[in-house]
Scaffold this motif. Structure first.
Motif, mmCIF file in Angstrom:
data_model
loop_
_atom_site.group_PDB
_atom_site.id
_atom_site.type_symbol
_atom_site.label_atom_id
_atom_site.label_comp_id
_atom_site.label_asym_id
_atom_site.label_seq_id
_atom_site.Cartn_x
_atom_site.Cartn_y
_atom_site.Cartn_z
ATOM 1 N N ASP A 174 0.821 -1.213 0.000
ATOM 2 C CA ASP A 174 0.000 0.000 0.000
ATOM 3 C C ASP A 174 0.853 1.261 0.000
ATOM 4 O O ASP A 174 0.409 2.326 -0.442
ATOM 5 N N ASP A 175 2.079 1.142 0.514
ATOM 6 C CA ASP A 175 2.958 2.303 0.586
ATOM 7 C C ASP A 175 3.831 2.465 -0.657
ATOM 8 O O ASP A 175 4.740 3.291 -0.688
ATOM 9 N N GLY A 176 3.549 1.659 -1.713
ATOM 10 C CA GLY A 176 4.328 1.761 -2.937
ATOM 11 C C GLY A 176 5.569 0.890 -2.956
ATOM 12 O O GLY A 176 6.295 0.873 -3.960
ATOM 13 N N SER A 177 5.839 0.170 -1.876
ATOM 14 C CA SER A 177 6.997 -0.718 -1.833
ATOM 15 C C SER A 177 6.720 -1.957 -2.683
ATOM 16 O O SER A 177 5.575 -2.230 -3.068
ATOM 17 N N LEU A 178 7.767 -2.709 -2.970
ATOM 18 C CA LEU A 178 7.650 -3.917 -3.789
ATOM 19 C C LEU A 178 8.391 -5.041 -3.089
ATOM 20 O O LEU A 178 9.619 -5.034 -3.006
ATOM 21 N N ARG A 179 7.631 -6.002 -2.564
ATOM 22 C CA ARG A 179 8.220 -7.125 -1.835
ATOM 23 C C ARG A 179 8.430 -8.298 -2.783
ATOM 24 O O ARG A 179 7.500 -8.760 -3.431
ATOM 25 N N THR A 221 12.467 -6.340 0.265
ATOM 26 C CA THR A 221 11.451 -5.363 -0.140
ATOM 27 C C THR A 221 12.160 -4.146 -0.709
ATOM 28 O O THR A 221 13.059 -3.587 -0.074
ATOM 29 N N ILE A 222 11.769 -3.766 -1.900
ATOM 30 C CA ILE A 222 12.323 -2.559 -2.523
ATOM 31 C C ILE A 222 11.519 -1.371 -2.018
ATOM 32 O O ILE A 222 10.315 -1.256 -2.280
ATOM 33 N N ARG A 223 12.171 -0.489 -1.272
ATOM 34 C CA ARG A 223 11.496 0.660 -0.679
ATOM 35 C C ARG A 223 11.568 1.903 -1.564
ATOM 36 O O ARG A 223 10.679 2.751 -1.536
ATOM 37 N N ASN A 224 12.641 2.020 -2.334
ATOM 38 C CA ASN A 224 12.828 3.208 -3.168
ATOM 39 C C ASN A 224 13.306 2.757 -4.537
ATOM 40 O O ASN A 224 14.495 2.686 -4.807
ATOM 41 N N ARG A 225 12.353 2.437 -5.403
ATOM 42 C CA ARG A 225 12.715 1.923 -6.738
ATOM 43 C C ARG A 225 13.429 2.984 -7.569
ATOM 44 O O ARG A 225 14.349 2.675 -8.326
ATOM 45 N N ASP A 226 12.988 4.238 -7.457
ATOM 46 C CA ASP A 226 13.625 5.296 -8.241
ATOM 47 C C ASP A 226 15.117 5.369 -7.945
ATOM 48 O O ASP A 226 15.939 5.495 -8.860
#
Length: 235
Positions: A174-179, A221-226
Motif C-alpha cells: 500500500d505504501d508503494g513498496s515492492l516485496r 522489499t524494494i522501498r525506493n525503486r527510483d
C-alpha cells in the motif's frame, strides 16, 4: 490426475506464448501426453549432461536454472515462475541438458516427453517458429547476463537484478513498496550475479541503511525503486 488439476494444467499451457495459438482440439491432444510431477524444495529435476528427454512447465512453485563452474561455484542463470516452460533446448537439438534445474519451493510441474512432443511439433510449423522466438529470448537473456558481468560494477548489477526480480516476483504494498515474494539468501544473490556473498552483503547493508531496500527473514522489499534504478547506471 483430477479434473481440477487437468483444467489448471490446460489453463497454464493455453496462456503460454508458445502454445496460446493452438486450437482447442490441438491443446487437448497435447494434454493427452502431459503428466503431472510434484517436487519438493531442493529436488533436482535434471542436471547438466542428462538426456534431454522432455519439456517441463511450471504449474506451481519456482525453479532455478543454474550451472557449476570448473571451480565448483554455482552460477544461477535464471529463476522461473509459474506459467513458464523450460528444458526446450535439449529437447529440440537432441543433445544433453545444458544446465541444472532445481526446485526452490514446493512445485507442481507438467511434463511432456520428447517422443510425444516432437511429432506434435513437426505437424505445426507455426509452433516451431514461436519456439525459435522463445529460444532467441533465452539467448538474449544469457547475453545480457554476460554483458552485465563484463561492463557493470557490482552496485549496478545488483540493482538491475533486484528490479528484475521485483518485476517477476514482486507484490506491491500500500505504501508503494515492492516485496519480492521469493526467499533469497545473499549467497543466492551472489550466485545469480556470479559474485561473492560477502560483496552482496556489504552492498545490501549500505542500501538498507539508506532506506532503499529492506531485508527480513530472507525476503527483500524494494522501498525506493527510483533510487535503485539510478544505481543501474553501469558507470
Amino acid at each position: 490426475m483430477s479434473l481440477e488439476g487437468r483444467e489448471e494444467m490446460r489453463a497454464i499451457l493455453a496462456r503460454h506464448f508458445l502454445l496460446k495459438h493452438l486450437e482447442d482440439s490441438e491443446l487437448d491432444q497435447l494434454l493427452k501426453f502431459a503428466k503431472l510431477r510434484r517436487a519438493r524444495p531442493g529436488e533436482v529435476l535434471f542436471q547438466k549432461g542428462d538426456p534431454g528427454d522432455g519439456l517441463l512447465g511450471i504449474l506451481k512453485g519456482r525453479v532455478k536454472i543454474s550451472t557449476i563452474s570448473a571451480e565448483g561455484k554455482e552460477v544461477v542463470l535464471n529463476i522461473l515462475a509459474p506459467g513458464e516452460l523450460f528444458g526446450e533446448i535439449a529437447l529440440i537439438d537432441g543433445k544433453d541438458r545444458s544446465a541444472d534445474a532445481t526446485v526452490m519451493e514446493n512445485a507442481e510441474l507438467v511434463v511432456i516427453d520428447a517422443r510425444d512432443f516432437l511429432p506434435f511439433l513437426e505437424e505445426r510449423p507455426d509452433l516451431t517458429t514461436r519456439l525459435l522466438v522463445m529460444l532467441c529470448e533465452r539467448v538474449r537473456w544469457v547475453n545480457d547476463l554476460y554483458e552485465d558481468a563484463v561492463f557493470m560494477h557490482l552496485p549496478a548489477r545488483l540493482a538491475k537484478h533486484l528490479i528484475r526480480l521485483g518485476e517477476t516476483f514482486g507484490v506491491e504494498g500500500d505504501d508503494g513498496s515492492l516485496r519480492i515474494s521469493l526467499k533469497l539468501s545473499q549467497q543466492d544473490l551472489g550466485n545469480l550475479m556470479g559474485t561473492t556473498r560477502e560483496s552482496v552483503n556489504k552492498q545490501m547493508r549500505a542500501w538498507v541503511e539508506d532506506g532503499v531496500v529492506e531485508v527480513e527473514s530472507g525476503y527483500i522489499t524494494i522501498r525506493n525503486r527510483d533510487q535503485l534504478e539510478l544505481y543501474c547506471d553501469p558507470w
